[in-house]
Design an enzyme around this catalytic site. Structure first.
Site, PDB file in Angstrom:
ATOM      1  CB  ILE A 262      -0.964   0.016   1.210  1.00 13.84           C
ATOM      2  CG1 ILE A 262      -0.180  -0.081   2.530  1.00 13.84           C
ATOM      3  CG2 ILE A 262      -1.993  -1.092   1.098  1.00 13.84           C
ATOM      4  CD1 ILE A 262      -1.059   0.052   3.761  1.00 13.84           C
ATOM      5  N   GLY A 263       2.153   1.115  -0.078  1.00  8.43           N
ATOM      6  CA  GLY A 263       2.995   2.305  -0.125  1.00  8.43           C
ATOM      7  C   GLY A 263       4.439   1.960   0.174  1.00  8.43           C
ATOM      8  CB  THR A 264       7.553   2.882  -0.995  1.00  8.00           C
ATOM      9  OG1 THR A 264       7.277   4.113  -1.670  1.00  8.00           O
ATOM     10  CG2 THR A 264       7.258   1.722  -1.926  1.00  8.00           C
ATOM     11  N   GLY A 265       7.971   3.536   2.196  1.00  9.82           N
ATOM     12  CA  GLY A 265       8.451   4.500   3.159  1.00  9.82           C
ATOM     13  C   GLY A 265       9.910   4.836   2.940  1.00  9.82           C
ATOM     14  N   GLY A 266      10.498   5.473   3.956  1.00 11.06           N
ATOM     15  CA  GLY A 266      11.879   5.890   3.846  1.00 11.06           C
ATOM     16  C   GLY A 266      12.837   4.731   3.694  1.00 11.06           C
ATOM     17  N   GLY A 268      11.634   1.094   3.340  1.00  6.84           N
ATOM     18  CA  GLY A 268      10.960  -0.167   3.138  1.00  6.84           C
ATOM     19  C   GLY A 268       9.593   0.026   2.501  1.00  6.84           C
ATOM     20  CB  VAL A 270       3.686   0.283   4.152  1.00  2.44           C
ATOM     21  CG1 VAL A 270       2.604   0.035   5.218  1.00  2.44           C
ATOM     22  CG2 VAL A 270       4.776   1.190   4.704  1.00  2.44           C
ATOM     23  CE  LYS A 284       7.945   2.035   8.333  1.00  2.00           C
ATOM     24  NZ  LYS A 284       8.614   3.140   9.067  1.00  2.00           N
ATOM     25  CG  ASP A 384      11.265  13.025   9.210  1.00  2.00           C
ATOM     26  OD1 ASP A 384      11.025  14.143   8.722  1.00  2.00           O
ATOM     27  OD2 ASP A 384      11.332  11.981   8.538  1.00  2.00           O
TER      28      ASP A 384
END
Length: 557
Positions: A262-266, A268, A270, A284, A384
């Site tokens: 459902i998405g990408t983080g800093g 990895g 998700v 994650k 952050d």
């Protein structure tokens, strides 16, 4: 249109450009799938979509184009490599590296025509999750890169002339190339056949022992995060309630299939997973190649450290985590509405965030930061705070997430650090002092509060305010509010908005000591009193910026 700031999906209407020969959308922020309609561009010879956020699969339709160059590298494209991809007529350059491709390299070259007679095709499949053996290529590419995958078995005889860098990062490959073990002989293969059943029995036995060990010692994990040298090989999940099994995670995501992403983080991707109990969680997962980088590994473990020690209703809940060398992931509570950044960037979602909900989001973040700064010992600085790291649940209530860069404040240390955070939210003093304090979070909170009121990042407003007071003398508060929402009619809501604006400007003061503490801000939110009893269209920004609220706390640390 390369190297711009284009966002969102590639429009399907692109198929109308029938005469298009070269399409270069590289180095943007495009997301979603590659539209199948590109396959209708019969005159296309160059398709370059590198360095974006494209996902899902490679559409079969583009495999039937007469391309001279196909570059889909540095995206998040998953699934198998279509066997038809190598049937691209006249293709001399295929670059699909740095993606999430999986499965085997296609070996169906039966209908290969032009590629087999192309003089020097360049093929880059590096840094994916490809498995299986390397097939025999019916052509000799000038440049070939298969590095950093999970390929196994012998390197084909026809490829032994390539340099070792072509195959590095595939520890299960063998062959007469420098840096790789020679392939086992027939006698060795016979020995393996005899030993395999015994080894499988031993592996099963020790897996059971390790599982029991994990269950007995998961409580200790809340006090001490295992280091990769000691417990990096434990294939288990430490968790709070003992009801999450590793097998449940793998089954729920079909071994982290891209369709659950459902998405990408800093650091990895998700995933959304539904456990056997019906509970929905977010996972994650640290990418395998990122797990090998010390900085990513440190951030991953840092997040575990903080989220296992703190509890607050406005801080994301960590249900568990896995610290296996080949599979590292965190298990969070699932936040249905995604990030605040997403909600503000989509008109329909932004309208759903009415003024009451926006005020509550600001209050929730303030209470969470106050808890971290003043109720934790030692204090925790997030470092952050941004709209990307504020998540919303189904009721549009906010929680702070992503503690990968968080830091404990040591009273006996200088607390010097490298600059981390999101551009546009970082406190200005970090540029010259590199000393992190709670006031760094306070500044980021001020930016976030204005962003919630305006519906967009207040970058231009901040530049205008810092340049000269006379420039904004005639700017009124109602002029900067999100135009997608109607101006609040109730006097109380207008007062709440003015209250948040005053706090935001106080948090953005250049001198860190002049900013209020989050404890003071949190206390003020417990009994909101409008600082200016006037309609919004009569309140100037300069009046808000110079308001006396918190001025008495000039020297408050």
């Amino acid at each position: 249109m390369a190297s711009n700031l284009l966002e969102g999906p590639i429009p399907h209407e692109i198929e109308s450009l029938k005469a298009l020969k070269c399409l270069d959308l590289s180095d943007n922020k495009l997301s979603g799938s590659i539209p199948t309609q590109i396959g209708n561009l019969s005159n296309l010879t160059y398709l370059i979509l590198a360095n974006n956020y494209l996902s899902v699969r490679i559409p079969l339709q583009i495999c039937y184009l007469s391309l001279y160059q196909l570059d889909l590298s540095h995206n998040f494209i998953g699934g198998d490599i279509p066997s038809q991809l190598f049937n691209l007529s006249h293709s001399t350059n295929i670059d699909i590296s740095h993606n999430l491709l999986q499965g085997v390299i296609p070996s169906q070259f039966g209908s290969l025509t032009q590629l087999s007679v192309s003089r020097f095709p360049n093929i880059d499949l590096s840094r994916n999750n490809l498995t299986g053996m390397i097939p025999e290529f019916p052509f000799y590419p000038e440049n070939l890169n298969l590095s950093f995958n999970s390929l196994r078995g012998p390197i084909p005889y026809g490829l032994l002339n390539f340099p070792p860098k072509t195959f590095i990062g595939n520890k299960d490959l063998c062959g007469s190339i420098q840096g790789f073990l020679p392939c086992p002989s027939t006698k060795h293969n016979l020995a393996v056949i005899i030993l395999v059943p015994t080894l499988l029995f031993l592996i099963s036995f020790f897996t059971l022992v390790i599982f029991i060990f994990c269950q007995q010692h998961r409580a200790k994990a809340l006090k001490h995060i295992p280091s990769p040298t000691k417990n990096g090989d434990l294939f288990c999940i430490w968790n709070f309630d003992g009801k999450i099994a590793f097998e449940d995670i793998i089954r729920a995501t079909e071994d982290f299939d891209i369709k659950y992403c459902i998405g990408t983080g800093g650091y990895g991707s998700v995933y959304r997973a539904v456990l056997p109990s019906g509970k929905v969680v977010a996972l994650k997962k640290l990418h395998r190649l990122e797990a090998e980088q010390p900085a990513y590994d440190t951030s991953f473990r840092n997040e575990i450290k903080f989220l296992t020690e703190i509890r607050h209703k406005n801080i994301v809940k960590l249900h568990g985590f896995c610290l296996h060398n080949r599979c590292m992931f965190l298990i969070y509570e699932y936040m249905e509405k995604g990030s605040l950044f997403y909600a503000l960037s989509i008109d329909e979602e932004a309208v759903e965030l009415d003024w009451t909900k926006r005020v509550n989001i600001v209050k929730g973040v303030a209470h969470a930061l106050s808890y971290m700064h003043h109720d934790c010992n030692p204090p925790i600085v997030h470092r952050d705070i941004s709209s990307n790291n504020i998540l919303l649940n189904s009721e549009l209530e906010a929680v702070i997430a992503d503690f990968g860069t968080a830091r404990l404040l040591d009273p006996d240390s200088s607390n010097r650090t490298v600059i981390v955070g999101t551009y546009g939210y970082i406190a200005p003093e970090l540029a010259y002092s590199l000393v992190v304090t709670e006031k760094c979070d306070v500044y980021s909170f001020g930016v976030l509060a204005l962003e919630i009121l305006m519906g967009k990042h207040p970058g231009e407003l901040l530049s205008t305010l810092s340049s000269s007071s006379s420039c904004v003398q005639n700017f009124m508060l109602n002029e900067i509010l999100d135009p997608r929402l109607s101006t609040p009619r109730s006097q109380k809501m207008a007062g709440d908005i003015a209250f948040i604006a005053v706090i935001a400007f106080a948090c953005l003061r250049p001198r860190p000591k002049a900013r209020p503490t989050m404890k003071l801000v949190s206390q003020e939110f417990l009994h909101i009193k409008s600082p200016i009893a006037m309609p919004l269209h009569e309140i100037s920004l300069i009046e808000l910026k110079n308001h006396e609220m918190f001025m008495s706390d000039e020297n408050h640390k």
